[in-house]
Design an enzyme around this catalytic site. Structure first.
Site, PDB file in Angstrom:
ATOM      1  N   GLY A  10       0.802  -1.230   0.000  1.00  0.00           N
ATOM      2  CA  GLY A  10       0.000   0.000   0.000  1.00  0.00           C
ATOM      3  C   GLY A  10       0.830   1.272   0.000  1.00  0.00           C
ATOM      4  N   ARG A  35      -2.322  -1.069  -5.915  1.00  0.00           N
ATOM      5  CA  ARG A  35      -3.401  -1.823  -6.570  1.00  0.00           C
ATOM      6  C   ARG A  35      -3.312  -1.692  -8.086  1.00  0.00           C
ATOM      7  NH1 ARG A  35      -8.500   0.083  -3.113  1.00  0.00           N
ATOM      8  NH2 ARG A  35      -7.230   1.932  -3.236  1.00  0.00           N
ATOM      9  N   ASP A  64      -3.256  -6.711  -5.270  1.00  0.00           N
ATOM     10  CA  ASP A  64      -4.480  -6.284  -4.599  1.00  0.00           C
ATOM     11  C   ASP A  64      -4.776  -7.249  -3.462  1.00  0.00           C
ATOM     12  OD1 ASP A  64      -7.453  -6.139  -4.113  1.00  0.00           O
ATOM     13  OD2 ASP A  64      -7.304  -4.599  -5.655  1.00  0.00           O
ATOM     14  N   LYS A 161     -10.721  -4.279  11.330  1.00  0.00           N
ATOM     15  CA  LYS A 161      -9.358  -4.215  11.877  1.00  0.00           C
ATOM     16  C   LYS A 161      -9.152  -5.251  12.979  1.00  0.00           C
ATOM     17  CE  LYS A 161      -6.652  -1.767  10.523  1.00  0.00           C
ATOM     18  NZ  LYS A 161      -5.797  -1.817   9.312  1.00  0.00           N
ATOM     19  N   PRO A 186      -2.139   2.079  15.554  1.00  0.00           N
ATOM     20  CA  PRO A 186      -2.192   3.544  15.629  1.00  0.00           C
ATOM     21  C   PRO A 186      -3.596   4.058  15.922  1.00  0.00           C
ATOM     22  CG  PRO A 186      -1.439   2.762  13.457  1.00  0.00           C
ATOM     23  CD  PRO A 186      -2.065   1.613  14.177  1.00  0.00           C
ATOM     24  N   VAL A 187      -3.629   5.229  16.544  1.00  0.00           N
ATOM     25  CA  VAL A 187      -4.879   5.988  16.692  1.00  0.00           C
ATOM     26  C   VAL A 187      -5.040   6.810  15.403  1.00  0.00           C
ATOM     27  CG1 VAL A 187      -4.832   6.019  19.214  1.00  0.00           C
ATOM     28  CG2 VAL A 187      -3.597   7.791  17.950  1.00  0.00           C
ATOM     29  N   SER A 201      -8.226  10.475   8.520  1.00  0.00           N
ATOM     30  CA  SER A 201      -8.323  11.368   9.687  1.00  0.00           C
ATOM     31  C   SER A 201      -8.187  12.830   9.268  1.00  0.00           C
ATOM     32  CB  SER A 201      -7.238  11.024  10.714  1.00  0.00           C
ATOM     33  OG  SER A 201      -7.404   9.713  11.190  1.00  0.00           O
TER      34      SER A 201
END
Length: 317
Positions: A10, A35, A64, A161, A186-187, A201
């Site tokens: 990714g 991808r 992918d 997740k 992670p947050v 985010s």
């Protein structure tokens, strides 16, 4: 030049591109999956914006998470795999399996290919979503010992997740392979965008506040972490013997609400405050406690502060 070869899955994503940047700066031979190879130029542009002038040690592979095609070629000959890729939608899909299947099957697909290729260690990007979304008593501080029960949430992303991380640990424990696994949780990931590549985010919180789309502070609060520190933690986890078989929360010391972020931008970047809606703090808001001490003490990780993570997103936009 280091002799080891690292695959980052990714590479066209926000965390992916920052991880590529740091690995290249450290002198690794780096591979990345996208991808579609049509994304290659945008990744190169982002890396150049980050200061990389020589990309001769970087190669691209098309793969992918929903298909076996390309993974064997991408992973063959790698010492480490940083499995960063995972779908993150702007909104929950109507069918939660649209998210759960690629997250779960994708993690297994990468782990199986890595194990067959003789990879030393896989570092999997999970999420605080897999840690902190089951009911706890007031004042509870979430640590890596906590797990979200997928039955406790209706949100497909949180389920995806959690399920993907559990499947990854089950694979390592049941296959009995020599390959090691470390997980990063992670947050909300903020920090500077590169080449216009940003995170969910940033798109939801920072852009929403700056363009006035967010008119009131939702009742939930969030942890914050800088993307540069999450990339750094992945590399520390890749190399440290103590990281074998462990999970690490990536977060700063502070929890914030949307109201807090809006106030920070108004105070520190007043020229941008004209479009920001005058929102009110949510009364009686409960701030979740999140501990980053394991990463700090075991891996000597030193994250930037919440303020810097948020404002560097604002400035880069």
């Amino acid at each position: 030049m280091k002799k080891e070869t690292v695959l980052v899955t990714g590479g066209s994503g926000f965390l992916g591109v920052h991880t590529l940047l740091q690995l290249l700066q450290l002198g690794y031979t780096v591979r990345t999956t996208v991808r579609s190879l049509t994304k290659k130029e945008s990744v190169i542009h982002a890396l150049q914006e980050g200061g990389i002038t020589d990309i001769s040690t970087l190669s691209f592979y098309e793969a992918d998470l929903t298909s076996d095609k390309g993974w064997k070629e991408a992973i063959s000959g790698c010492d480490y795999v940083l499995h960063v890729a995972s779908p993150f939608p702007a909104s929950d899909p109507e069918d939660e399996m649209e998210l759960i299947i690629p997250a779960r099957d994708g993690a297994l697909r990468v782990l199986k290919a890595a194990e067959q290729a003789g990879v030393k260690r896989v570092v999997l990007t999970s999420s605080f979503a897999a840690v902190g979304y089951s009911p706890k008593p007031d004042g509870h501080i979430f640590t890596e010992k906590d797990w979200t029960n997928p039955e406790d949430t209706k949100q497909a992303y949180i389920k995806s997740k959690t399920i993907a991380e559990k499947v990854a640990w089950d694979f390592i424990h049941t296959v009995g392979c020599e390959m090691e696994l470390t997980v990063i949780n992670p947050v909300g990931i903020f920090g500077p965008t590169l080449g216009g590549i940003s995170s969910a985010s940033i798109d939801v919180v920072i852009k929403g506040i700056l363009n006035g789309a967010i008119k009131e502070s939702p009742s939930f609060t969030m942890g914050v972490v800088d993307v540069r520190d999450v990339a750094d933690l992945h590399i520390k986890a890749m190399l440290a013997t103590e990281a074998t078989g462990e999970r690490f929360i990536a977060a700063t010391d502070e929890i914030v609400s949307f109201y807090d972020v809006a106030q920070l931008i108004k105070q520190e970047r007043p020229s941008l405050s004209t479009s920001i809606v005058d929102m009110q703090p949510t009364p009686g808001q409960f701030y979740k406690g999140i501990s980053n001490q394991k990463a700090v003490t075991v891996l000597q990780w030193q994250p930037r502060g919440t303020k810097e993570a948020l404002l560097s997103s604002v400035d880069s936009l």
